[in-house]
Design a protein around this motif. Sequence first.
Motif, PDB file in Angstrom:
ATOM      1  N   SER A  65      -2.134  -7.569   6.257  1.00 11.95           N
ATOM      2  CA  SER A  65      -0.966  -8.426   6.435  1.00 11.95           C
ATOM      3  C   SER A  65       0.010  -8.228   5.285  1.00 11.95           C
ATOM      4  O   SER A  65      -0.256  -7.483   4.336  1.00 11.95           O
ATOM      5  CB  SER A  65      -1.401  -9.898   6.520  1.00 11.95           C
ATOM      6  OG  SER A  65      -2.096 -10.286   5.333  1.00 11.95           O
ATOM      7  N   GLY A  66       1.124  -8.927   5.366  1.00 17.25           N
ATOM      8  CA  GLY A  66       2.126  -8.845   4.318  1.00 17.25           C
ATOM      9  C   GLY A  66       3.352  -8.067   4.765  1.00 17.25           C
ATOM     10  O   GLY A  66       3.355  -7.390   5.795  1.00 17.25           O
ATOM     11  N   GLU A  67       4.402  -8.192   3.965  1.00 15.35           N
ATOM     12  CA  GLU A  67       5.650  -7.504   4.277  1.00 15.35           C
ATOM     13  C   GLU A  67       5.426  -5.993   4.302  1.00 15.35           C
ATOM     14  O   GLU A  67       4.739  -5.442   3.443  1.00 15.35           O
ATOM     15  CB  GLU A  67       6.707  -7.855   3.231  1.00 15.35           C
ATOM     16  CG  GLU A  67       8.089  -7.340   3.547  1.00 15.35           C
ATOM     17  CD  GLU A  67       9.135  -7.779   2.530  1.00 15.35           C
ATOM     18  OE1 GLU A  67      10.306  -7.403   2.705  1.00 15.35           O
ATOM     19  OE2 GLU A  67       8.761  -8.469   1.564  1.00 15.35           O
ATOM     20  N   ALA A  69       3.595  -4.332   6.318  1.00 16.19           N
ATOM     21  CA  ALA A  69       2.245  -3.922   6.723  1.00 16.19           C
ATOM     22  C   ALA A  69       2.308  -2.879   7.827  1.00 16.19           C
ATOM     23  O   ALA A  69       1.496  -1.941   7.856  1.00 16.19           O
ATOM     24  CB  ALA A  69       1.440  -5.137   7.182  1.00 16.19           C
ATOM     25  N   TYR A 113       0.208  -9.988  11.585  1.00 15.51           N
ATOM     26  CA  TYR A 113      -0.881  -9.296  10.901  1.00 15.51           C
ATOM     27  C   TYR A 113      -1.622  -8.388  11.872  1.00 15.51           C
ATOM     28  O   TYR A 113      -1.410  -8.422  13.086  1.00 15.51           O
ATOM     29  CB  TYR A 113      -1.834 -10.280  10.205  1.00 15.51           C
ATOM     30  CG  TYR A 113      -2.665 -11.140  11.120  1.00 15.51           C
ATOM     31  CD1 TYR A 113      -3.925 -10.717  11.554  1.00 15.51           C
ATOM     32  CD2 TYR A 113      -2.225 -12.399  11.536  1.00 15.51           C
ATOM     33  CE1 TYR A 113      -4.696 -11.502  12.379  1.00 15.51           C
ATOM     34  CE2 TYR A 113      -2.989 -13.193  12.360  1.00 15.51           C
ATOM     35  CZ  TYR A 113      -4.227 -12.747  12.784  1.00 15.51           C
ATOM     36  OH  TYR A 113      -4.998 -13.525  13.606  1.00 15.51           O
ATOM     37  N   ASN A 134      -2.196   2.012  -0.879  1.00 15.11           N
ATOM     38  CA  ASN A 134      -1.409   0.788  -0.753  1.00 15.11           C
ATOM     39  C   ASN A 134      -0.387   0.700  -1.880  1.00 15.11           C
ATOM     40  O   ASN A 134      -0.684   0.230  -2.972  1.00 15.11           O
ATOM     41  CB  ASN A 134      -2.339  -0.425  -0.777  1.00 15.11           C
ATOM     42  CG  ASN A 134      -1.582  -1.733  -0.549  1.00 15.11           C
ATOM     43  OD1 ASN A 134      -0.382  -1.717  -0.262  1.00 15.11           O
ATOM     44  ND2 ASN A 134      -2.289  -2.839  -0.682  1.00 15.11           N
ATOM     45  N   ASN A 137       2.205  -3.456  -1.727  1.00 14.51           N
ATOM     46  CA  ASN A 137       1.710  -4.822  -1.923  1.00 14.51           C
ATOM     47  C   ASN A 137       1.223  -5.464  -0.626  1.00 14.51           C
ATOM     48  O   ASN A 137       1.315  -6.671  -0.425  1.00 14.51           O
ATOM     49  CB  ASN A 137       2.789  -5.715  -2.566  1.00 14.51           C
ATOM     50  CG  ASN A 137       3.135  -5.271  -3.971  1.00 14.51           C
ATOM     51  OD1 ASN A 137       2.249  -4.913  -4.747  1.00 14.51           O
ATOM     52  ND2 ASN A 137       4.420  -5.267  -4.296  1.00 14.51           N
ATOM     53  N   VAL A 138       0.729  -4.631   0.271  1.00 10.03           N
ATOM     54  CA  VAL A 138       0.134  -5.119   1.513  1.00 10.03           C
ATOM     55  C   VAL A 138      -1.223  -5.760   1.187  1.00 10.03           C
ATOM     56  O   VAL A 138      -1.953  -5.289   0.319  1.00 10.03           O
ATOM     57  CB  VAL A 138      -0.041  -3.953   2.512  1.00 10.03           C
ATOM     58  CG1 VAL A 138      -0.902  -4.353   3.701  1.00 10.03           C
ATOM     59  CG2 VAL A 138       1.324  -3.462   2.981  1.00 10.03           C
ATOM     60  N   VAL A 139      -1.537  -6.840   1.888  1.00  8.45           N
ATOM     61  CA  VAL A 139      -2.804  -7.549   1.672  1.00  8.45           C
ATOM     62  C   VAL A 139      -3.868  -6.965   2.602  1.00  8.45           C
ATOM     63  O   VAL A 139      -3.700  -6.982   3.829  1.00  8.45           O
ATOM     64  CB  VAL A 139      -2.651  -9.059   1.923  1.00  8.45           C
ATOM     65  CG1 VAL A 139      -3.996  -9.772   1.715  1.00  8.45           C
ATOM     66  CG2 VAL A 139      -1.585  -9.648   1.011  1.00  8.45           C
TER      67      VAL A 139
END
Length: 349
Positions: A65-67, A69, A113, A134, A137-139
């Motif tokens: 998830s995350g911006e 992704a 996500y 990565n 800064n993708v989770v």
Amino acid sequence: MENKIHKSKKTSLYNNHVNLNAKMIDFSGYSMPINYDKGIKSEYHSIRENVGVFDVSHMGIFKVSGENADLFLNKVLSNNILELSNNSAIYSLMCNEDGGVIDDLIIYRIDEYFILIVNAANKNKNLNWLNKNNDSNVVIEDNTDFTSLIAIQGPKSRKKLEEILGFDLNNMSFYKCQQNTYNNAPVFIARTGYTGELGFEVLADTKTINEIWEKMISLGISPCGLAVRDILRIEMGYCLYGHEISEFRNPIEAGLSWVLNQEFDFIGKKSIFNKNNQKQKIVFLKMLEKGIPRQGCEILYNKKNIGCVTSGTFSYILNAGLGIAYIDKDINEYDDCSILIRGKEYKIQ
């Protein structure tokens, strides 16, 4: 010698398998059922004609998830993730810089996500590769130990699953997914599978999956193991990692051009499409004489070695041995092909 199975991890359904008299083996580091007491043939007909259920909780479950992704996954996976719509799934490959396949997987998009379901043996390798690449800064979360996964397969799977869960699944098309609840617990359902039949995979917390499994067994749904899964997927010509796919195999050779993104670059793309790296092709064979192809058996053309078997089995529906093999890509005539089993040639088609 220490029994390897005692060192294996156990899925949350392990005790259920033991209570059902399953024959357990080590598979990808997990103690998994290879078959149950009714036998492989019974399990086979359950899937092809009725309904059966598999424990696939050994598979790795990642949440991404995350911006950006989607952009990140479009770089590390071979298929076009940007085209993946909400509540949909897509089959894809994770490749290294040389174009070899780190893993094959299914990725699902739910709102903002993604869920990645990866092969158990490759879980740590996949996670390391995702983290290494990565730069956005993708989770990336590993939810494997907090969830369980089962696959209900067969022509009556939809009816049985609707009866158990109380959901309307009639409008769920192939490679679609949805979220719902069962006994107030979140449940994720996808219309996917590895058998070629109508089927669904159900992902939830371990307690919920155990409740659903036990309900299925109480309703007479047949538990099925790894042995019958292998027969079913070979009949369909589905690749298995470590057999037809590996870090040393070009995915174009494996017939997987359809999951290679032509529009955007992904890791390994340049090497994959280099024709110098495409020396063989995948073929599917049927025995014309009594015999079962096994991994490593040589394929001959005019008595000359042109390749070897990667997977083989006996098909109950065809009453014949079936196999998947790689042969030299320039071979286009198959009438004179044969297979070498224990030093004896057998005719194949």
